[in-house]
Design a protein around this motif. Structure first.
Motif, PDB file in Angstrom:
ATOM      1  N   ILE A  15       0.990  -1.418   0.322  1.00  0.00           N
ATOM      2  CA  ILE A  15      -0.082   0.171   0.020  1.00  0.00           C
ATOM      3  C   ILE A  15       0.848   1.156  -0.212  1.00  0.00           C
ATOM      4  O   ILE A  15      -0.037   2.392  -0.716  1.00  0.00           O
ATOM      5  CB  ILE A  15      -0.871   0.083   1.413  1.00  0.00           C
ATOM      6  CG1 ILE A  15      -2.007  -0.932   1.239  1.00  0.00           C
ATOM      7  CG2 ILE A  15      -1.458   1.305   1.632  1.00  0.00           C
ATOM      8  CD1 ILE A  15      -3.216  -1.054   2.446  1.00  0.00           C
ATOM      9  N   ASP A  74      -2.096  -1.814  -4.988  1.00  0.00           N
ATOM     10  CA  ASP A  74      -2.948  -3.156  -4.529  1.00  0.00           C
ATOM     11  C   ASP A  74      -2.992  -4.289  -3.668  1.00  0.00           C
ATOM     12  O   ASP A  74      -1.997  -5.214  -4.618  1.00  0.00           O
ATOM     13  CB  ASP A  74      -4.245  -2.916  -5.340  1.00  0.00           C
ATOM     14  CG  ASP A  74      -5.444  -3.235  -4.355  1.00  0.00           C
ATOM     15  OD1 ASP A  74      -5.930  -3.853  -3.430  1.00  0.00           O
ATOM     16  OD2 ASP A  74      -6.925  -3.422  -4.775  1.00  0.00           O
ATOM     17  N   ARG A 111      -4.248  -7.078  -2.456  1.00  0.00           N
ATOM     18  CA  ARG A 111      -5.130  -7.444  -3.518  1.00  0.00           C
ATOM     19  C   ARG A 111      -5.288  -8.135  -5.091  1.00  0.00           C
ATOM     20  O   ARG A 111      -5.132  -9.295  -4.948  1.00  0.00           O
ATOM     21  CB  ARG A 111      -6.727  -7.446  -3.377  1.00  0.00           C
ATOM     22  CG  ARG A 111      -6.888  -7.335  -2.137  1.00  0.00           C
ATOM     23  CD  ARG A 111      -8.398  -6.939  -1.367  1.00  0.00           C
ATOM     24  NE  ARG A 111      -9.319  -8.062  -2.097  1.00  0.00           N
ATOM     25  CZ  ARG A 111     -10.608  -7.248  -2.810  1.00  0.00           C
ATOM     26  NH1 ARG A 111     -11.073  -6.421  -2.365  1.00  0.00           N
ATOM     27  NH2 ARG A 111     -11.147  -8.475  -3.850  1.00  0.00           N
ATOM     28  N   LEU A 114      -3.253   1.001  -7.125  1.00  0.00           N
ATOM     29  CA  LEU A 114      -4.510   1.252  -6.125  1.00  0.00           C
ATOM     30  C   LEU A 114      -4.783   2.899  -6.657  1.00  0.00           C
ATOM     31  O   LEU A 114      -6.279   3.122  -6.729  1.00  0.00           O
ATOM     32  CB  LEU A 114      -3.684   2.335  -4.842  1.00  0.00           C
ATOM     33  CG  LEU A 114      -3.435   0.987  -3.443  1.00  0.00           C
ATOM     34  CD1 LEU A 114      -2.630   1.834  -2.701  1.00  0.00           C
ATOM     35  CD2 LEU A 114      -4.765   0.159  -3.663  1.00  0.00           C
TER      36      LEU A 114
END
Length: 294
Positions: free
Chosen positions: A125, A130, A132, A137
């Motif tokens: 981050i 991101d 995930r 991001l």
DNA sequence: AATTGGGTCAACCGCCCGGGA
DNA sequence: GTCCCGGGCGGTTGACCCAAT
């Protein structure tokens, strides 16, 4: 959980039995469990506590053994190379902690999961990635340009909060299953309609999965072709310097895809598995790519 | 010295799957 | 086909630790 009394006040016990001890394990309990397993072996966890003389539920015993007492468990800090490997594997596999742990000797899924949640996700981050999706991001916010300039463009536009794919989705998802590891995962592949050949987002090439495989008959392809490829692919991630090049590869692939698509010639056409229902029952896509999970 | 807040991670929870009866 | 059990998984919790205030 280091204060059993308070923990039990806020949680329902994992077993209904009264008199089951919960919370932190004492050295005496550890010794009882380790001695018993060394003597009688693992397994039959539900009845193990009684046989070992422990006032624990079987699941607790199993967890304690698997995550802490097993001789093969490596303690101590995650080394940089292990961290790098976790990053690579997570990018590929997602939150498949047991699978990731299986590729990192001595580390447990719980340990890796914790390390990811407390270190690596924050690290990504902070880098504008991101955790995930391993993609920038700020995909939907081009104005915040610094991060987008320092990070490669995404390989796809899948909305992480959505189970559907965007129309311009550039990746097709192929489900790969390795029965030896009870393993199922996905790869992103780009399909050249002209040749029928494909390559994944890492640049690996493959031959002509016919489109019926991609569009609903994935099982054949899965069983006949992709297992070995994927296993080798995982190994290559561990042994090779794939990660060092992958961002550039991704960028090249996406640029190439966009240019060719816009030119309407020699298209690396985006193909999407049109119905994930072919693999499952309409649950979310993550569930569909991992049938063993809910 | 006391308080606060974030980081860490062991432990637990709920759910699912596979195999056997 | 259904049920039960053992085993396994990912997600979450919360006590402890420690630095900052």
């Amino acid at each position: 959980m280091r204060n059993p009394s308070s923990a039990s006040a806020t949680k329902t016990p994992c077993c209904s039995k009264v008199g089951i001890k919960r919370g932190p394990w004492t050295p005496e309990e550890d010794e009882l469990l380790a001695n018993y397993i060394n003597r009688a072996g693992e397994g039959r966890w539900r009845t193990l506590p009684k046989r070992a003389g422990l006032l624990r539920c079987g699941k607790s015993c199993r967890l304690r053994w698997m995550n802490y007492l097993r001789p093969s468990v490596k303690r101590g800090r995650i080394a940089p190379d292990e961290e790098d490997l976790i990053l690579r594997l997570h990018r590929l596999l997602g939150n498949r902690w047991s699978l990731i742990a299986g590729r990192i000797p001595g580390r447990t899924d719980n340990e890796i999961k914790n390390y990811w949640n407390t270190h690596l996700s924050k690290k990504l981050i902070s880098q504008g990635i991101d955790p995930r999706t391993h993609k920038p991001l700020n995909l939907t916010n081009p104005s915040s340009s610094e991060l987008s300039q320092s990070n490669p463009p995404p390989t796809s536009n899948r909305n992480p909060n959505s189970d559907s794919f965007e129309p311009e989705e550039t990746a097709a998802m192929i489900t790969s299953k390795n029965p030896q590891e009870k393993f199922t995962t996905t790869k992103e592949v780009l399909v050249d309609k002209a040749s029928g050949n494909w390559r994944d987002s890492e640049g690996f090439m493959g031959e002509q999965p016919n489109s019926s495989h991609l569009h609903g008959n994935g099982g054949d392809y899965m069983e006949n072709c992709n297992e070995d490829i994927f296993s080798s692919f995982l190994d290559s991630l561990i042994n090779d310097n794939v990660f060092a090049n992958q961002h550039q590869q991704q960028a090249n692939i996406v640029v190439s895809t966009q240019q060719q698509t816009f030119n309407h010639e020699n298209i690396w056409e985006a193909e999407v598995v049109s119905s994930m229902a072919a693999f499952g029952n309409g649950q979310n896509s993550l569930n569909n790519i991992h049938p063993s999970r809910s």
